[in-house]
Design a protein around this motif. Structure first.
Motif, PDB file in Angstrom:
ATOM      1  N   GLN A  58      -4.550  -8.033  -3.998  1.00  0.00           N
ATOM      2  CA  GLN A  58      -5.723  -7.993  -3.137  1.00  0.00           C
ATOM      3  C   GLN A  58      -6.682  -6.943  -3.699  1.00  0.00           C
ATOM      4  N   ALA A  71      -0.873  -4.620  -4.003  1.00  0.00           N
ATOM      5  CA  ALA A  71       0.054  -5.745  -3.948  1.00  0.00           C
ATOM      6  C   ALA A  71       1.264  -5.365  -3.113  1.00  0.00           C
ATOM      7  N   ASN A  72       1.919  -6.372  -2.609  1.00  0.00           N
ATOM      8  CA  ASN A  72       3.156  -6.181  -1.859  1.00  0.00           C
ATOM      9  C   ASN A  72       4.309  -6.315  -2.844  1.00  0.00           C
ATOM     10  N   ARG A  74       8.238  -5.661  -2.949  1.00  0.00           N
ATOM     11  CA  ARG A  74       9.438  -5.407  -2.150  1.00  0.00           C
ATOM     12  C   ARG A  74       9.107  -4.832  -0.770  1.00  0.00           C
ATOM     13  N   GLY A  75       8.053  -5.346  -0.163  1.00  0.00           N
ATOM     14  CA  GLY A  75       7.704  -4.928   1.183  1.00  0.00           C
ATOM     15  C   GLY A  75       6.858  -3.672   1.263  1.00  0.00           C
ATOM     16  N   GLY A  76       6.525  -3.076   0.134  1.00  0.00           N
ATOM     17  CA  GLY A  76       5.691  -1.873   0.128  1.00  0.00           C
ATOM     18  C   GLY A  76       4.325  -2.163  -0.468  1.00  0.00           C
ATOM     19  N   LEU A  77       3.315  -1.545   0.081  1.00  0.00           N
ATOM     20  CA  LEU A  77       1.958  -1.694  -0.427  1.00  0.00           C
ATOM     21  C   LEU A  77       1.775  -0.737  -1.606  1.00  0.00           C
ATOM     22  N   ASN A 113       2.715   5.579  -4.787  1.00  0.00           N
ATOM     23  CA  ASN A 113       2.870   4.137  -4.604  1.00  0.00           C
ATOM     24  C   ASN A 113       1.924   3.413  -5.551  1.00  0.00           C
TER      25      ASN A 113
END
Length: 175
Positions: A58, A71-72, A74-77, A113
């Motif tokens: 995105q 991006a996602n 493994r469930g993390g931003l 992140n």
């Protein structure tokens, strides 16, 4: 889907090679070797996290060109940084080239992140893979380590991801 399987196989081979090297008492590789926009980089294994295939990203408006978006994973931003763009190169990215690219996350211990977009993973390297090295140039960024030269004459730039993750250029994503 096939791309994910290839990455899983690559990660499994890397893990097997590391385990075999440790068991045999051999010198263990220090770096994950990657290629981005025709340039070669060595990323410390201790700073590197998980390897992911290219995923949908995105875009985030008003950011540097090298910050591709989020991006996602493994469930993390996770913020996605084009390594080539960050290094000052402007590669032409196509859907095909992105489909073959990988995302390399930072180690969780670095508390950032983010993941780096790299064109190609080339395996593990240790100092024994190179014939010579040079210290970083005086005007190079603080996150540059030594440059290593292999037997083919290719130059591999070591990047300290811990320093990069704290560097003002990396942290300032606003355009």
């Amino acid at each position: 889907m096939a791309n994910r399987e290839v990455l899983r196989e690559f990660q499994a081979r890397l893990a097997e090679r590391l385990q075999a090297a440790r068991g045999a008492g051999a010198s263990v590789s220090s770096w994950l070797a990657v290629e981005s926009a025709g340039n070669f980089y060595l990323l410390p294994l201790g700073h590197s996290g998980e390897i992911f295939p290219w995923v949908s990203i995105q875009a985030v408006p008003y950011t540097q060109r090298w910050f591709l978006g989020v991006a996602n994973l493994r469930g993390g931003l996770v913020g996605i940084v084009d390594l080539a763009g960050l290094m000052g190169f402007a590669p032409h990215r196509t859907e095909q080239s992105l489909a073959d690219a990988s995302l390399l996350s930072f180690n969780a211990a670095l508390e950032v992140n983010a993941a780096l977009l790299v064109d190609r993973l080339t395996g593990l390297r240790g100092t024994d893979a190179f014939v010579s090295s040079e210290p970083p140039a005086e005007n190079s960024p603080a996150f540059f380590g030594n440059t290593y030269i292999d037997s083919n004459g290719a130059r591999w730039q070591e990047l300290n991801l811990q320093i990069l993750a704290q560097h003002p250029v990396f942290l300032n994503i606003s355009a």
